[in-house]
Write an enzyme that holds these catalytic residues in place. Structure first.
Site, PDB file in Angstrom:
ATOM      1  N   ARG A  94      63.828   3.096  47.617  1.00 15.07           N
ATOM      2  CA  ARG A  94      65.105   3.806  47.486  1.00 15.07           C
ATOM      3  C   ARG A  94      66.037   3.082  46.536  1.00 15.07           C
ATOM      4  O   ARG A  94      66.918   3.694  45.938  1.00 15.07           O
ATOM      5  CB  ARG A  94      65.728   3.982  48.877  1.00 15.07           C
ATOM      6  CG  ARG A  94      66.020   2.687  49.586  1.00 15.07           C
ATOM      7  CD  ARG A  94      66.195   2.880  51.083  1.00 15.07           C
ATOM      8  NE  ARG A  94      64.929   3.110  51.768  1.00 15.07           N
ATOM      9  CZ  ARG A  94      64.821   3.418  53.058  1.00 15.07           C
ATOM     10  NH1 ARG A  94      65.912   3.513  53.806  1.00 15.07           N
ATOM     11  NH2 ARG A  94      63.646   3.620  53.595  1.00 15.07           N
ATOM     12  N   LYS A 142      55.385  -7.755  54.312  1.00 13.34           N
ATOM     13  CA  LYS A 142      54.574  -6.868  55.148  1.00 13.34           C
ATOM     14  C   LYS A 142      53.483  -7.661  55.862  1.00 13.34           C
ATOM     15  O   LYS A 142      53.064  -8.712  55.369  1.00 13.34           O
ATOM     16  CB  LYS A 142      53.894  -5.811  54.262  1.00 13.34           C
ATOM     17  CG  LYS A 142      54.821  -4.743  53.712  1.00 13.34           C
ATOM     18  CD  LYS A 142      54.027  -3.735  52.881  1.00 13.34           C
ATOM     19  CE  LYS A 142      54.916  -2.635  52.331  1.00 13.34           C
ATOM     20  NZ  LYS A 142      55.521  -1.768  53.361  1.00 13.34           N
TER      21      LYS A 142
HETATM   22  N1  BES Z   1      55.955   1.682  50.167  1.00 19.10           N
HETATM   23  C1  BES Z   1      56.462   1.658  51.481  1.00 19.10           C
HETATM   24  C2  BES Z   1      56.171   2.952  52.241  1.00 19.10           C
HETATM   25  C3  BES Z   1      54.737   3.260  52.530  1.00 19.10           C
HETATM   26  C4  BES Z   1      54.182   2.937  53.746  1.00 19.10           C
HETATM   27  C5  BES Z   1      53.958   3.938  51.617  1.00 19.10           C
HETATM   28  C6  BES Z   1      52.871   3.254  54.021  1.00 19.10           C
HETATM   29  C7  BES Z   1      52.652   4.262  51.908  1.00 19.10           C
HETATM   30  C8  BES Z   1      52.111   3.927  53.113  1.00 19.10           C
HETATM   31  C9  BES Z   1      57.972   1.463  51.458  1.00 19.10           C
HETATM   32  O1  BES Z   1      58.454   0.704  50.411  1.00 19.10           O
HETATM   33  C10 BES Z   1      58.332   0.760  52.701  1.00 19.10           C
HETATM   34  O2  BES Z   1      57.933  -0.351  52.863  1.00 19.10           O
HETATM   35  N2  BES Z   1      59.107   1.428  53.555  1.00 19.10           N
HETATM   36  C11 BES Z   1      59.528   0.867  54.776  1.00 19.10           C
HETATM   37  C12 BES Z   1      60.997   1.114  54.912  1.00 19.10           C
HETATM   38  C13 BES Z   1      61.620   0.427  56.080  1.00 19.10           C
HETATM   39  C14 BES Z   1      61.700  -1.043  55.838  1.00 19.10           C
HETATM   40  C15 BES Z   1      62.994   1.017  56.281  1.00 19.10           C
HETATM   41  C16 BES Z   1      58.766   1.561  55.892  1.00 19.10           C
HETATM   42  O3  BES Z   1      58.595   2.777  55.839  1.00 19.10           O
HETATM   43  O4  BES Z   1      58.315   0.861  56.798  1.00 19.10           O
HETATM   44 MN    MN Z   2      58.406  -1.390  50.825  1.00 15.82          MN
END
Ligand code: BES
Ligand code: MN
Ligand code: ZN
Length: 497
Positions: A352, A278
């Site tokens: 997921r 990230k």
């Molecule tokens: N934990 C994150 C989602 C999240 C984002 C929670 C902001 C709280 C605040 C999750 O694991 C994630 O990184 N999701 C990605 C998925 C994508 C790579 C398909 C996302 O939503 O960007």
């Molecule tokens: Mn994630």
């Protein structure tokens, strides 16, 4: 903060302040009218001049000039009578408690004159919850503890029956608020203090407290079960993963013919994104990626402490998502417990993966229904913002029940479509599935991915937008919200009614 139930009237009870709730545009009645009269009409004059209107969230503080009871009066507005809901009472209670703390008051009392339509039992539960939740403060890692702490609140009962009702309600409110705050302590904690092992220890402590069965599956156990998706995520971290399972059997004998309810919470104790790392800005927030796990551990604790007549299992797959040398890479493949293969497109779509194996594991209970709760997608924040949970599922009645349980406690969920077409985005080229389906409807496609691991009535809650509060709102200070704990408990309460 202690909650005491005492016999007598609030005007005769010595305290730093007596709390009264008042509807917008209405005049003092009952004990408040008496005090007002004895104090030369100071309260009614303040209302007449418009300095206190009774709007939701509004408070006022008065010093009393004479008397042996309370030294002060705190008024808290309930808003318009026509718009009243239980939440109004929790907000007023929270606002009053917040003012008492800010003022440095230690002992407060509450006039037990519930608004029309609210029983004394319910009144005590809501007041206790509103106050205890509003006063929550995450100070575990602060050297200097604030000395501004409300020590006790007394609810005054006019007779024996009132005393019993208030006691019962306050006990319930205390259990619910303590459970929410127990979840908040886990979620607010820094990720290096709340590793999967620490989560397992917290679950163990909770299990011991309220008498639950606890099982913690280690990586080896998970391997034997074929949990390739969960273990795939765990591979990138030095911290051993913990697959936490808690069981509560409170159901009536007849419930044995049906499986238990199962609640599953995403337990990523830190989500760096893994190899698909990230951006660093805001990454510190990803310590709350275990908010789902925190919620289910707290919810089963609460259900057991309340002795709800249900059978319930809580599952919390806990691991870090880190880019260590052994970490999953984009293009890698994992095999989930049900045999389905998944191509990793982004290692940041890890929630997921851990949920897939937990959903498969839940099947062994032949569950009556399964609810999972997860900070799953950033897209949910974009779609619904900060105060709506994304709600999906495969069962009309279950989805409706979940939504209504949430509404009751102002943990509102909004349903998203789960049409067949959405699953196409998740179909793999070389595998059964891939873990990312592109930018379109990413909250829904994540839900459709989860559905591939489900063969029972199921509802999915995406709490990415609601699990963390930036500014602080009524009875919810900033930081972890522990959203879902009250929703799940209310859902189970309704099932046991
Ligand atoms: N934990 C994150 C989602 C999240 C984002 C929670 C902001 C709280 C605040 C999750 O694991 C994630 O990184 N999701 C990605 C998925 C994508 C790579 C398909 C996302 O939503 O960007
Ligand atoms: Mn994630
Ligand atoms: Zn995540």
């Amino acid at each position: 903060m202690d909650i005491k139930i005492k016999r007598g009237s609030v005007s005769g009870e010595k305290s730093d302040a007596a709390v009264f709730v008042l509807f917008e545009g209405e005049r003092p009645k009952g004990a408040l009218a008496e005090i007002d009269g004895a104090q030369g009409g100071v309260i009614s004059r303040t209302i007449a001049s418009g300095e206190f209107t009774g709007k939701q969230g509004e408070t006022a503080l008065f010093h009393l000039v004479s008397g042996t009871g309370p030294e002060r009066i705190i008024l808290a507005g309930l808003g318009r009578r026509g718009k009243f809901s239980p939440d109004s009472l929790m907000r007023a209670a929270g606002a009053a408690a917040g003012l008492a703390r800010k003022t440095g008051l230690k002992e407060i009392s509450v006039d037990s004159g519930p608004p029309e339509g609210i029983s004394l039992n319910r009144f005590a539960s809501l007041m206790a919850q509103g106050m205890l939740l509003a006063l929550y403060n995450f100070d575990t890692f602060k050297k200097a503890e604030s000395n501004k702490k409300v020590k006790s609140v007394a609810l005054l009962a006019s007779d024996r029956a009132a005393e019993a009702a208030l006691k019962k309600g306050a006990a319930e409110g205390r259990i619910i608020a303590d459970s929410v705050n127990f979840a908040k302590d886990m979620i607010n904690a820094p990720a290096n203090e709340m590793t999967p092992s620490v989560m397992a220890a917290r679950a163990k402590a909770a299990a011991k407290d309220v008498g639950l069965k606890l099982k913690v599956l280690e990586a080896d156990d998970c391997k034997k079960l074929g949990m390739g998706a969960f273990l795939g995520v765990a591979k990138g971290s030095r911290q051993p993963p913990k697959f936490i399972v808690m069981e509560y059997r409170g159901g009536k004998p007849a419930d044995r013919r049906q499986g238990p309810y199962v609640i599953i919470g995403k337990g990523i104790t830190f989500d760096s994104g893994g190899i698909s790392i990230k951006p660093s800005e805001g990454m510190e927030k990803m310590k709350y990626d275990m908010a789902g796990a925190g919620a289910v551990i707290a919810a089963i604790r609460c259900a057991a402490a309340l002795k709800l007549p249900v059978n319930l299992v809580a599952i919390a797959p806990c691991t870090e998502n880190m880019p260590g040398g052994a970490a999953l890479k984009p293009g890698d493949m994992v095999r989930a417990m049900n045999g389905k293969t998944i191509e990793i497109i982004s290692t940041d779509a890890e929630g997921r993966l851990v949920l897939a194996d937990a959903l498969c594991y839940a099947a062994r209970y032949k569950p009556r229904a399964v609810i999972d709760i997860a900070t799953l997608t950033g897209a949910c924040v974009i779609a619904l913002g900060d105060f709506a949970i994304g709600l999906m599922g495969n069962d009309r009645k279950l989805i409706d029940d979940v939504r209504e349980a949430g509404e009751a406690g102002n943990e509102r969920a909004w349903e998203l479509p789960m049409w067949d077409e959405y699953v196409d985005a998740m179909k793999g080229d070389v595998t059964d599935l891939k873990n990312v389906g592109g930018r379109k409807a990413a909250t829904v496609t994540a839900g459709k991915f989860l559905q591939e691991f489900v063969d029972y009535p199921w509802a999915h809650l995406d709490i990415a937008g609601t699990a963390w509060e930036e500014k602080g709102r009524p009875y919810c200070p900033k930081g972890a919200t522990a959203v879902g704990v009250r929703l799940i408990v209310e859902f189970l309460k309704r099932k046991s009614a």
